[in-house]
Enzyme design. Structure first.
Site, PDB file in Angstrom:
ATOM      1  N   SER A 204     -10.399  -7.715  -4.949  1.00  0.00           N
ATOM      2  CA  SER A 204     -11.701  -7.774  -5.627  1.00  0.00           C
ATOM      3  C   SER A 204     -12.431  -6.434  -5.499  1.00  0.00           C
ATOM      4  O   SER A 204     -13.354  -6.158  -6.250  1.00  0.00           O
ATOM      5  CB  SER A 204     -12.549  -8.932  -5.096  1.00  0.00           C
ATOM      6  OG  SER A 204     -12.236  -9.254  -3.766  1.00  0.00           O
ATOM      7  N   GLU A 205     -11.993  -5.589  -4.563  1.00  0.00           N
ATOM      8  CA  GLU A 205     -12.631  -4.272  -4.393  1.00  0.00           C
ATOM      9  C   GLU A 205     -11.909  -3.167  -5.182  1.00  0.00           C
ATOM     10  O   GLU A 205     -12.405  -2.042  -5.265  1.00  0.00           O
ATOM     11  CB  GLU A 205     -12.670  -3.893  -2.905  1.00  0.00           C
ATOM     12  CG  GLU A 205     -13.638  -4.709  -2.058  1.00  0.00           C
ATOM     13  CD  GLU A 205     -13.155  -6.134  -1.794  1.00  0.00           C
ATOM     14  OE1 GLU A 205     -13.931  -7.077  -2.080  1.00  0.00           O
ATOM     15  OE2 GLU A 205     -12.005  -6.323  -1.350  1.00  0.00           O
TER      16      GLU A 205
ATOM     17  N   ASP B  83       0.835  -1.203   0.000  1.00  0.00           N
ATOM     18  CA  ASP B  83       0.000   0.000   0.000  1.00  0.00           C
ATOM     19  C   ASP B  83       0.869   1.252   0.000  1.00  0.00           C
ATOM     20  O   ASP B  83       1.961   1.247   0.571  1.00  0.00           O
ATOM     21  CB  ASP B  83      -0.907  -0.031   1.246  1.00  0.00           C
ATOM     22  CG  ASP B  83      -2.095   0.902   1.100  1.00  0.00           C
ATOM     23  OD1 ASP B  83      -2.290   1.480   0.009  1.00  0.00           O
ATOM     24  OD2 ASP B  83      -2.831   1.061   2.087  1.00  0.00           O
TER      25      ASP B  83
ATOM     26  N   ARG C 167      -5.058  -2.573   8.631  1.00  0.00           N
ATOM     27  CA  ARG C 167      -6.170  -3.503   8.405  1.00  0.00           C
ATOM     28  C   ARG C 167      -5.753  -4.591   7.425  1.00  0.00           C
ATOM     29  O   ARG C 167      -4.756  -4.453   6.716  1.00  0.00           O
ATOM     30  CB  ARG C 167      -7.426  -2.766   7.936  1.00  0.00           C
ATOM     31  CG  ARG C 167      -7.217  -1.863   6.762  1.00  0.00           C
ATOM     32  CD  ARG C 167      -8.511  -1.180   6.306  1.00  0.00           C
ATOM     33  NE  ARG C 167      -8.207  -0.193   5.296  1.00  0.00           N
ATOM     34  CZ  ARG C 167      -8.077   1.115   5.520  1.00  0.00           C
ATOM     35  NH1 ARG C 167      -8.274   1.597   6.718  1.00  0.00           N
ATOM     36  NH2 ARG C 167      -7.767   1.931   4.532  1.00  0.00           N
TER      37      ARG C 167
ATOM     38  N   ARG D 197       1.975  -4.994   6.039  1.00  0.00           N
ATOM     39  CA  ARG D 197       1.224  -3.995   5.272  1.00  0.00           C
ATOM     40  C   ARG D 197       1.994  -2.692   5.324  1.00  0.00           C
ATOM     41  O   ARG D 197       2.286  -2.177   6.400  1.00  0.00           O
ATOM     42  CB  ARG D 197      -0.184  -3.780   5.818  1.00  0.00           C
ATOM     43  CG  ARG D 197      -0.941  -2.768   4.963  1.00  0.00           C
ATOM     44  CD  ARG D 197      -2.384  -2.587   5.354  1.00  0.00           C
ATOM     45  NE  ARG D 197      -3.042  -1.714   4.379  1.00  0.00           N
ATOM     46  CZ  ARG D 197      -4.264  -1.860   3.934  1.00  0.00           C
ATOM     47  NH1 ARG D 197      -5.009  -2.833   4.388  1.00  0.00           N
ATOM     48  NH2 ARG D 197      -4.776  -1.009   3.051  1.00  0.00           N
TER      49      ARG D 197
ATOM     50  N   LEU E  13      12.001 -20.039  -4.774  1.00  0.00           N
ATOM     51  CA  LEU E  13      10.998 -19.191  -4.110  1.00  0.00           C
ATOM     52  C   LEU E  13       9.700 -19.281  -4.899  1.00  0.00           C
ATOM     53  O   LEU E  13       9.719 -19.247  -6.133  1.00  0.00           O
ATOM     54  CB  LEU E  13      11.496 -17.730  -4.100  1.00  0.00           C
ATOM     55  CG  LEU E  13      10.507 -16.661  -3.625  1.00  0.00           C
ATOM     56  CD1 LEU E  13      10.293 -16.752  -2.104  1.00  0.00           C
ATOM     57  CD2 LEU E  13      11.016 -15.244  -3.968  1.00  0.00           C
TER      58      LEU E  13
ATOM     59  N   HIS F 266       2.534   3.269  -9.059  1.00  0.00           N
ATOM     60  CA  HIS F 266       2.402   1.834  -9.333  1.00  0.00           C
ATOM     61  C   HIS F 266       3.626   1.315 -10.101  1.00  0.00           C
ATOM     62  O   HIS F 266       4.098   0.213  -9.852  1.00  0.00           O
ATOM     63  CB  HIS F 266       1.124   1.554 -10.126  1.00  0.00           C
ATOM     64  CG  HIS F 266      -0.129   1.885  -9.359  1.00  0.00           C
ATOM     65  ND1 HIS F 266      -0.302   1.533  -8.051  1.00  0.00           N
ATOM     66  CD2 HIS F 266      -1.257   2.554  -9.718  1.00  0.00           C
ATOM     67  CE1 HIS F 266      -1.486   1.961  -7.626  1.00  0.00           C
ATOM     68  NE2 HIS F 266      -2.083   2.578  -8.620  1.00  0.00           N
TER      69      HIS F 266
HETATM   70  C1  FPP Z   1      -1.881   0.075  -3.398  1.00  0.00           C
HETATM   71  O1  FPP Z   1      -1.406   1.402  -3.336  1.00  0.00           O
HETATM   72  C2  FPP Z   1      -1.354  -0.620  -4.582  1.00  0.00           C
HETATM   73  C3  FPP Z   1      -2.089  -1.306  -5.511  1.00  0.00           C
HETATM   74  C4  FPP Z   1      -3.560  -1.443  -5.457  1.00  0.00           C
HETATM   75  C5  FPP Z   1      -1.457  -1.906  -6.698  1.00  0.00           C
HETATM   76  C6  FPP Z   1      -0.239  -2.744  -6.435  1.00  0.00           C
HETATM   77  C7  FPP Z   1       0.544  -2.889  -7.678  1.00  0.00           C
HETATM   78  C8  FPP Z   1       1.900  -2.871  -7.740  1.00  0.00           C
HETATM   79  C9  FPP Z   1       2.760  -2.769  -6.544  1.00  0.00           C
HETATM   80  C10 FPP Z   1       2.620  -2.919  -9.023  1.00  0.00           C
HETATM   81  C11 FPP Z   1       2.534  -4.167  -9.818  1.00  0.00           C
HETATM   82  C12 FPP Z   1       2.758  -5.434  -9.098  1.00  0.00           C
HETATM   83  C13 FPP Z   1       2.847  -6.628  -9.714  1.00  0.00           C
HETATM   84  C14 FPP Z   1       3.063  -7.816  -8.887  1.00  0.00           C
HETATM   85  C15 FPP Z   1       2.739  -6.796 -11.183  1.00  0.00           C
HETATM   86  P1  FPP Z   1      -2.472   2.568  -3.413  1.00  0.00           P
HETATM   87  O2  FPP Z   1      -2.695   2.923  -4.839  1.00  0.00           O
HETATM   88  O3  FPP Z   1      -3.708   2.188  -2.666  1.00  0.00           O
HETATM   89  O4  FPP Z   1      -1.726   3.745  -2.680  1.00  0.00           O
HETATM   90  P2  FPP Z   1      -2.389   4.903  -1.803  1.00  0.00           P
HETATM   91  O5  FPP Z   1      -3.018   4.241  -0.605  1.00  0.00           O
HETATM   92  O6  FPP Z   1      -1.239   5.768  -1.440  1.00  0.00           O
HETATM   93  O7  FPP Z   1      -3.399   5.613  -2.664  1.00  0.00           O
END
Ligand code: FPP
Length: 259
Positions: free
Chosen positions: A72-73, A26, A197, A191, A137, A43
């Protein structure tokens, strides 16, 4: 999940290094916002952090890493961001799988694939097939995954295959149908990004997992940050329902991950 790896049915082996680490990655959006960049830049940088953490897990002797890439959300996010994330998964599968394979990594994708683009699904199947015998792994990517979905899909399959036993199902009946049935439960859940959470991640499997929360944003999560989480893990007393006194009478824990 074999019954001996169920924390409620038997006491799992505990080592200094977690065998299985599960991570909610996150903070990508905030990382980007702080740099006046669009969320998608976070990302992209998040994918770089995935590479670093995979490397660090291999170095530490972790056996299994499960990453929550898309819940899923997460479909509730702005359309453009969802589209970008799908493109990023596609890119990662096209570009990274050979390198993962060379490094002895087995890749698995868990979650409901039905809404994904058929090309993305094909890449997932090919990546799993190519890497299935690797043993250094295992990396599980949770994509369109939800803990409740996992339990429900398992229950639906079980009730379809064993209707006569309905009303008398036991944990050992359901466990083989869960997504990570052949994997020890996570020893450590991490996390990043400051929230505390579980967000519908591995609800069944986290029963006795040690939880670790850090304010570090996912793109900044690196090998020292992972080691800090492991250090915290080493301080935990994993009792699995027993008393401290009982634990002290048992043999000191050894490093099962390296064994
Ligand atoms: C949450 O941060 C992150 C995600 C929902 C996407 C996770 C994706 C990656 C780490 C990149 C690709 C990974 C793979 C394995 C291909 P957020 O957007 O909720 O951040 P915020 O809480 O600061 O808004």
């Amino acid at each position: 999940m074999a019954i001996e790896s169920s924390s409620t049915q038997a006491i799992p082996e505990v080592g200094d290094t977690p065998r299985h680490v599960a991570i909610i990655m996150d903070g990508n959006g905030r990382w980007a916002k702080r740099r006046f960049l669009p969320r998608i830049a976070g990302h992209k940088q998040g994918l770089e952090a995935v590479r670093n953490v995979v490397r660090a897990c291999i170095d530490c002797g972790v056996q299994c890493l499960t990453l929550f890439a898309f819940s899923s959300e997460n479909w509730r996010r702005p359309k453009d961001e969802v589209k970008f994330l799908m493109q990023l998964f596609m890119y990662a599968l096209e570009e990274e799988v050979s390198r993962l394979h060379q490094n002895g990594i087995r890749l698995r994708i868990i979650g409901d694939r039905s809404p994904f683009d058929p090309k993305l699904v094909r890449l997932m199947v090919e990546a799993e097939e190519k890497t299935k015998l690797n043993q250094i792994l295992t990396v599980n990517i949770a994509a369109n995954y939800g803990g409740r979905w996992d339990i429900l899909q398992a229950l639906n399959r079980l009730s379809h295959e064993q209707p006569d036993k309905a009303g008398r199902y036991e944990e050992s009946d359901l466990a083989p149908y869960l997504s990570l049935h052949d994997t020890p439960e996570p020893d450590l859940f991490i996390r990043t990004g400051g929230e505390k959470r579980v967000s519908n991640f591995l609800l069944w499997q986290l029963a006795y997992t040690e939880l670790y929360f850090t304010d570090t944003l996912w793109p900044d999560f690196d090998s020292p940050a992972l080691n800090a989480a492991f250090e915290s893990y080493r301080q935990r007393e994993r009792r699995f329902g027993r008393t401290s006194e009982q634990l002290q009478l048992e043999t000191p824990r050894r490093d099962v991950a390296g064994a």
